[in-house]
Motif scaffolding. Structure first.
Motif, mmCIF file in Angstrom:
data_model
loop_
_atom_site.group_PDB
_atom_site.id
_atom_site.type_symbol
_atom_site.label_atom_id
_atom_site.label_comp_id
_atom_site.label_asym_id
_atom_site.label_seq_id
_atom_site.Cartn_x
_atom_site.Cartn_y
_atom_site.Cartn_z
ATOM 1 N N LEU A 120 0.824 -1.212 0.000
ATOM 2 C CA LEU A 120 0.000 0.000 0.000
ATOM 3 C C LEU A 120 0.854 1.256 0.000
ATOM 4 C CD1 LEU A 120 -2.828 -0.812 2.594
ATOM 5 C CD2 LEU A 120 -2.906 -1.028 0.103
ATOM 6 N N ASP A 121 1.939 1.255 0.773
ATOM 7 C CA ASP A 121 2.787 2.441 0.899
ATOM 8 C C ASP A 121 4.008 2.404 -0.008
ATOM 9 O OD1 ASP A 121 2.262 4.694 2.840
ATOM 10 O OD2 ASP A 121 1.681 3.024 4.105
ATOM 11 N N GLY A 122 4.144 1.359 -0.796
ATOM 12 C CA GLY A 122 5.337 1.252 -1.627
ATOM 13 C C GLY A 122 6.585 1.048 -0.804
ATOM 14 N N GLY A 123 6.456 0.357 0.340
ATOM 15 C CA GLY A 123 7.586 0.142 1.226
ATOM 16 C C GLY A 123 8.304 -1.169 0.955
ATOM 17 N N ALA A 124 9.476 -1.305 1.560
ATOM 18 C CA ALA A 124 10.252 -2.541 1.417
ATOM 19 C C ALA A 124 9.673 -3.657 2.259
ATOM 20 C CB ALA A 124 11.707 -2.289 1.817
ATOM 21 N N SER A 125 9.057 -3.291 3.395
ATOM 22 C CA SER A 125 8.534 -4.290 4.318
ATOM 23 C C SER A 125 7.600 -3.604 5.297
ATOM 24 C CB SER A 125 9.676 -4.987 5.072
ATOM 25 O OG SER A 125 10.492 -4.011 5.728
ATOM 26 N N ALA A 126 6.886 -4.410 6.082
ATOM 27 C CA ALA A 126 5.977 -3.878 7.088
ATOM 28 C C ALA A 126 5.859 -4.873 8.226
ATOM 29 C CB ALA A 126 4.596 -3.602 6.485
ATOM 30 N N LEU A 127 5.467 -4.367 9.396
ATOM 31 C CA LEU A 127 5.198 -5.199 10.564
ATOM 32 C C LEU A 127 3.859 -4.809 11.148
ATOM 33 C CD1 LEU A 127 8.730 -5.143 12.241
ATOM 34 C CD2 LEU A 127 7.653 -7.111 11.117
ATOM 35 N N SER A 128 3.115 -5.813 11.610
ATOM 36 C CA SER A 128 1.771 -5.594 12.138
ATOM 37 C C SER A 128 1.756 -5.857 13.637
ATOM 38 C CB SER A 128 0.778 -6.524 11.429
ATOM 39 O OG SER A 128 -0.507 -6.417 11.983
#
Length: 384
Positions: free
Chosen positions: A66-74
């Motif tokens: 969604l944000d065009g990021g490399a990775s995410a954590l929830s």
């Protein structure tokens, strides 16, 4: 998925059909642990739900896209996400520059919890670049901003702040909860990390609690992932699944939230009962030009300043029907709140104290004619 439009990514990223059954919706892996193929033989890397869960992994893939990021954590909440991020990238003695209008819980976390760990926080008017430069110290490691901010809807230039902060060696974190990634992409504007209370617009239906961090690159991922694992404030499988389901309609909902809020802001601007309408979609808003440059819509949040002061604001907040009196925001239903005693009670008596005469509206996706009629009736009831 990076070459697809936002609405397409929101529906398909991390959402491959179940390979065994062909189910179009990936299953909820409601499991606390995973069988190992011999000691240390983890199947697809999964061992224990705190360390990782396939449903949470799907959400994290979706969030990064969604944000065009490399990775995410929830995480289990927005504040859990903030805490893990800050503990992952800071050490005792570091300094944070904080915008002077932010969610009360963020201020409380920094000044009541992390301060005991040796982290110092200074607030600054981030729209004043000279003030920002003057406030940066050698030990400043993070510049933290909200835009639009909570609850005064201040707008600041993410690209410009990122340029100034990076020149000083600081990391830029944007709380993008009010805008959501459907309307604003902080990473594309130079931010290093984005945080969300996914409870709000991302979940969108007031039925799940959660938080997230999305990273520009992998510099901080391992350290924040370790905090997530070691402290354990992770999103549960059902919560992750509900958030994923909400995200699939985010683009549609944000358009309607924005359209309704714009109409209400314009209506309120013509009412003598309100001395101030805080909404970046109004051309009279001091941050309107910046918002128009860095956002694709102005969002569903606005605040109103009552001409007759605090008592009038409190009475108005308690006099509407469709706008229900409650904390939180970003759901399909409309909410009204009195920030000084609700969401921002923790900043009373500080430099972040909010005006006593304001109410905050989270404008839902109901028919806007009904919403305006409800506000009109609330004004009439509260003035009797």
């Amino acid at each position: 998925m990076s070459d697809h439009a936002f609405a397409t990514r929101a529906i398909h990223a991390g959402q491959d059909p179940d390979p065994r059954t062909g189910a179009i919706i990936p299953p909820i892996y409601q499991a606390s642990t995973h069988v190992q193929d011999g000691i240390g033989g983890f199947r697809e890397g999964y061992e224990y739900n705190r360390a990782g869960n396939p449903t949470r992994s799907s959400l994290e893939t979706q969030l990064a896209a969604l944000d065009g990021g490399a990775s995410a954590l929830s995480f289990a909440s927005g504040l859990a996400a903030e805490d893990a991020l800050l503990r992952g990238i800071l050490k005792p003695g570091d300094h944070i520059l904080l915008g002077n209008d932010v969610y009360g819980g963020t201020y409380r976390l920094l000044t009541k919890v992390l301060s005991k760990w040796g982290i110092e926080t200074t607030t600054v008017e981030l729209s004043d670049v000279d003030a920002l430069r003057a406030a940066i110290r050698p030990e400043t490691k993070v510049v933290w901003l909200e835009t639009p901010s909570n609850p005064l809807l201040k707008v600041v230039d993410i690209a410009l702040i990122s340029e100034v902060a990076h020149a000083a060696g600081a990391t830029v974190v944007v709380d993008n909860t009010f805008a959501s990634p459907a309307l604003q992409q902080p990473l594309a504007l130079g931010a290093d990390a984005v945080v969300y209370s996914t409870t709000k617009y991302l979940g969108g239906h007031s039925d799940v609690l959660g938080g997230a961090v999305v990273f520009q690159d992998d510099r901080f991922f391992d350290d924040v992932k370790f905090q997530q694992f070691a402290v354990g404030a992770v999103s549960a499988p059902l919560d992750a699944w509900l958030t994923t389901r909400g995200i699939k309609t985010l683009a549609l909902r944000m358009r309607q939230h924005s359209e309704n809020a714009q109409a209400i802001a314009e209506w309120a601007s013509a009412r003598p009962e309100f001395t101030q309408v805080y909404y970046p979609g109004l051309e009279t808003h001091p941050g309107h030009a910046i918002a128009a440059k860095q956002m694709s819509g102005f969002g569903g949040m606005l605040s109103l300043g009552l001409a007759d002061g605090a008592d009038a604001a409190r009475a108005f907040a308690e006099s509407t029907s469709l706008f229900q009196l409650a904390e939180s925001l970003g759901g399909v239903e409309s909410l009204i709140g009195y920030p000084p005693d609700m969401t921002h009670a923790s900043v009373r008596g500080t430099e972040l104290a909010v005006p006593e005469n304001i109410v905050r509206l989270s404008v839902g996706v109901e028919d806007v004619r009904d919403l305006i009629a409800d506000l009109q009736e609330g004004l009439e009831r509260s003035s009797r």
